[in-house]
Write a protein that holds these residues in place. Sequence first.
Motif, PDB file in Angstrom:
ATOM      1  N   UNK A 110      -9.205   4.678  11.707  1.00 14.65           N
ATOM      2  CA  UNK A 110      -9.598   4.315  10.354  1.00 14.65           C
ATOM      3  C   UNK A 110     -10.546   3.107  10.352  1.00 14.65           C
ATOM      4  N   UNK A 111     -10.279   2.164  11.242  1.00 17.61           N
ATOM      5  CA  UNK A 111     -11.072   0.940  11.294  1.00 17.61           C
ATOM      6  C   UNK A 111     -12.543   1.230  11.586  1.00 17.61           C
ATOM      7  N   UNK A 112     -12.817   2.301  12.322  1.00 15.72           N
ATOM      8  CA  UNK A 112     -14.207   2.629  12.671  1.00 15.72           C
ATOM      9  C   UNK A 112     -15.051   2.943  11.433  1.00 15.72           C
ATOM     10  N   UNK A 113     -14.374   3.276  10.320  1.00 16.47           N
ATOM     11  CA  UNK A 113     -15.096   3.555   9.065  1.00 16.47           C
ATOM     12  C   UNK A 113     -15.279   2.291   8.221  1.00 16.47           C
ATOM     13  N   UNK A 114     -14.631   1.199   8.649  1.00 17.95           N
ATOM     14  CA  UNK A 114     -14.679  -0.062   7.912  1.00 17.95           C
ATOM     15  C   UNK A 114     -14.295   0.145   6.438  1.00 17.95           C
ATOM     16  N   UNK A 115     -13.079   0.640   6.176  1.00 19.94           N
ATOM     17  CA  UNK A 115     -12.682   0.930   4.788  1.00 19.94           C
ATOM     18  C   UNK A 115     -12.464  -0.334   3.970  1.00 19.94           C
ATOM     19  N   UNK A 116     -12.675  -0.215   2.666  1.00 18.71           N
ATOM     20  CA  UNK A 116     -12.365  -1.328   1.776  1.00 18.71           C
ATOM     21  C   UNK A 116     -11.090  -1.053   0.968  1.00 18.71           C
ATOM     22  N   UNK A 117     -10.638   0.205   0.954  1.00 12.04           N
ATOM     23  CA  UNK A 117      -9.365   0.577   0.325  1.00 12.04           C
ATOM     24  C   UNK A 117      -8.640   1.549   1.249  1.00 12.04           C
ATOM     25  N   UNK A 118      -7.355   1.283   1.504  1.00 12.31           N
ATOM     26  CA  UNK A 118      -6.510   2.201   2.282  1.00 12.31           C
ATOM     27  C   UNK A 118      -5.344   2.619   1.396  1.00 12.31           C
ATOM     28  N   UNK A 119      -5.197   3.919   1.177  1.00 18.32           N
ATOM     29  CA  UNK A 119      -4.091   4.434   0.365  1.00 18.32           C
ATOM     30  C   UNK A 119      -2.961   4.895   1.265  1.00 18.32           C
ATOM     31  N   UNK A 120      -1.738   4.480   0.937  1.00 17.73           N
ATOM     32  CA  UNK A 120      -0.558   4.895   1.693  1.00 17.73           C
ATOM     33  C   UNK A 120       0.299   5.851   0.863  1.00 17.73           C
ATOM     34  N   UNK A 121       0.548   7.052   1.386  1.00 18.45           N
ATOM     35  CA  UNK A 121       1.449   8.009   0.760  1.00 18.45           C
ATOM     36  C   UNK A 121       2.761   8.022   1.521  1.00 18.45           C
ATOM     37  N   UNK A 122       3.754   7.300   1.040  1.00 18.99           N
ATOM     38  CA  UNK A 122       5.037   7.180   1.722  1.00 18.99           C
ATOM     39  C   UNK A 122       5.850   6.082   1.086  1.00 18.99           C
ATOM     40  N   UNK A 123       6.953   5.682   1.746  1.00 14.31           N
ATOM     41  CA  UNK A 123       7.878   4.730   1.148  1.00 14.31           C
ATOM     42  C   UNK A 123       7.704   3.299   1.647  1.00 14.31           C
ATOM     43  N   UNK A 124       8.585   2.427   1.187  1.00 17.05           N
ATOM     44  CA  UNK A 124       8.385   0.987   1.259  1.00 17.05           C
ATOM     45  C   UNK A 124       8.440   0.350   2.639  1.00 17.05           C
ATOM     46  N   UNK A 125       9.457   0.677   3.453  1.00 14.95           N
ATOM     47  CA  UNK A 125       9.572   0.019   4.753  1.00 14.95           C
ATOM     48  C   UNK A 125       8.362   0.308   5.630  1.00 14.95           C
ATOM     49  N   UNK A 126       7.923   1.560   5.648  1.00  9.99           N
ATOM     50  CA  UNK A 126       6.738   1.902   6.429  1.00  9.99           C
ATOM     51  C   UNK A 126       5.493   1.245   5.849  1.00  9.99           C
ATOM     52  N   UNK A 127       5.430   1.151   4.528  1.00  6.90           N
ATOM     53  CA  UNK A 127       4.283   0.482   3.907  1.00  6.90           C
ATOM     54  C   UNK A 127       4.198  -0.966   4.369  1.00  6.90           C
ATOM     55  N   UNK A 128       5.351  -1.629   4.484  1.00  4.41           N
ATOM     56  CA  UNK A 128       5.370  -3.001   4.963  1.00  4.41           C
ATOM     57  C   UNK A 128       4.865  -3.124   6.389  1.00  4.41           C
ATOM     58  N   UNK A 129       5.293  -2.202   7.254  1.00  3.39           N
ATOM     59  CA  UNK A 129       4.830  -2.209   8.642  1.00  3.39           C
ATOM     60  C   UNK A 129       3.340  -1.889   8.729  1.00  3.39           C
ATOM     61  N   UNK A 130       2.892  -0.971   7.869  1.00  4.10           N
ATOM     62  CA  UNK A 130       1.476  -0.606   7.830  1.00  4.10           C
ATOM     63  C   UNK A 130       0.633  -1.821   7.456  1.00  4.10           C
ATOM     64  N   UNK A 131       1.084  -2.587   6.448  1.00  2.00           N
ATOM     65  CA  UNK A 131       0.350  -3.778   6.014  1.00  2.00           C
ATOM     66  C   UNK A 131       0.213  -4.781   7.151  1.00  2.00           C
ATOM     67  N   UNK A 132       1.289  -4.998   7.887  1.00  3.79           N
ATOM     68  CA  UNK A 132       1.255  -5.954   9.001  1.00  3.79           C
ATOM     69  C   UNK A 132       0.283  -5.491  10.087  1.00  3.79           C
ATOM     70  N   UNK A 133       0.347  -4.193  10.429  1.00  6.31           N
ATOM     71  CA  UNK A 133      -0.501  -3.676  11.498  1.00  6.31           C
ATOM     72  C   UNK A 133      -1.972  -3.613  11.093  1.00  6.31           C
ATOM     73  N   UNK A 134      -2.246  -3.402   9.808  1.00  3.28           N
ATOM     74  CA  UNK A 134      -3.630  -3.467   9.331  1.00  3.28           C
ATOM     75  C   UNK A 134      -4.218  -4.845   9.605  1.00  3.28           C
ATOM     76  N   UNK A 135      -3.466  -5.878   9.279  1.00  2.42           N
ATOM     77  CA  UNK A 135      -3.975  -7.238   9.477  1.00  2.42           C
ATOM     78  C   UNK A 135      -4.079  -7.586  10.957  1.00  2.42           C
ATOM     79  N   UNK A 136      -3.133  -7.090  11.760  1.00  2.32           N
ATOM     80  CA  UNK A 136      -3.180  -7.339  13.206  1.00  2.32           C
ATOM     81  C   UNK A 136      -4.443  -6.744  13.835  1.00  2.32           C
ATOM     82  N   UNK A 137      -4.908  -5.619  13.264  1.00  2.00           N
ATOM     83  CA  UNK A 137      -6.109  -4.964  13.783  1.00  2.00           C
ATOM     84  C   UNK A 137      -7.381  -5.456  13.092  1.00  2.00           C
ATOM     85  N   UNK A 138      -7.228  -6.405  12.204  1.00  2.00           N
ATOM     86  CA  UNK A 138      -8.400  -6.964  11.538  1.00  2.00           C
ATOM     87  C   UNK A 138      -8.944  -6.109  10.407  1.00  2.00           C
ATOM     88  N   UNK A 139      -8.141  -5.197   9.888  1.00  2.00           N
ATOM     89  CA  UNK A 139      -8.570  -4.376   8.746  1.00  2.00           C
ATOM     90  C   UNK A 139      -8.290  -5.160   7.472  1.00  2.00           C
TER      91      UNK A 139
END
Length: 390
Positions: A221-250
Amino acid sequence: MKMRFSVKTVAVVPAVLAVALALGSPAFAADVTIGFAAPLTGASAHYGVDVKRGAEMAIEDANARKLVIGGQPVHFALDAEDDQGDPRTGTQVAQKLVDAHVAGVVGHFNSGTSIPASRIYNNAGIPMVSPTATNPMLTAQGFANVFRVVNSDAQMGQLAGRSAVETLKGKVIAVIDDRTAFGQGMADEFVKGVEKAGGKVVDREFTADKAVDFKAQLTRMKSFNPDVVFWGGLDQQAGMLAKQMRQLGIKATLLGGGSFENDTFLQVAGADADGAVSWDYGVPLSMMKTGAQFDAKMKSKYGQGVVAYAPAAYDATWVLIRAMEKANSTDPKVYAPFIKSVSFEGISGDIAFTSTGDLSDPTATFYKVTGGKWVPQAIARGDKVEALKD
């Protein structure tokens, strides 16, 4: 229905009956069991326990009113089952409730369990009212006895898609979902909303509902340099997704639809939650007419207030009870046709149904995480969105 009395009362039954007949009222209360199903264990148990408590409070309030239906006082009980958020277990639970001859069902929580379970209930002629299942397929099946007191993904996903383009000014939009009936269904509707608003989704990724590592998908996903990322799923995974986005510099804005507007997401994501936005079902608890009282009552009874959907579960339970009152019967085959004409002001909002079993006038709220808290930004009623004043 069965009459309730213990062995000790048998000797005095004739006398009691004589008094009751003289007074023109029934001697005993009829037991009416309402079924309930949700994940009471596992990753979504905090949601399942929350909705169970809402249903329990409705049962308690109904019994306190000493309702008389069909000439008999009734005593309601809740048969609560754990479907573990699993479709296969959900169908087993549904059959168990049918075999127990429940008068109606409040549930299930997940769309993935609700859809297959609904066929079992419908075939048995037992009404089902879900407080939380949002996939459009639930009511699109055409079953006469299936209802929900929550928005459909068709509204929520498209609201989120529209806001990605119009509010967040997204030019490069990416999507990732968990492949569940809820997550994938919401993501599908989100894509439709983006396209309808004139935007474009440049990348779509998939994961599983129990995954904890999203770095492979996020790297692509990062290769597209997105400005909005939509998550279809529940809360705990959304929290982990948010952390990993920032870790990868997204640096994209994380956007959701009815999935993670709660403390669990905030706790898992930590500081990385800030700036996330999402649409959630209904209006905030603070804007519900009796929300504060309901929350206080939950805290008094359980030591914890509303997590998310307890008000909707309370209302879903009362949908069944009010239909029984209208029909003057607790027999599912008699009262089920009356559900479509049920209309009342519930804890979660106005409850009334379309011919398909969906809410007649669903509302939704747009939130943003600011300073570690979810702050309401706008309210949507149908297609009309109104910004909230500070």
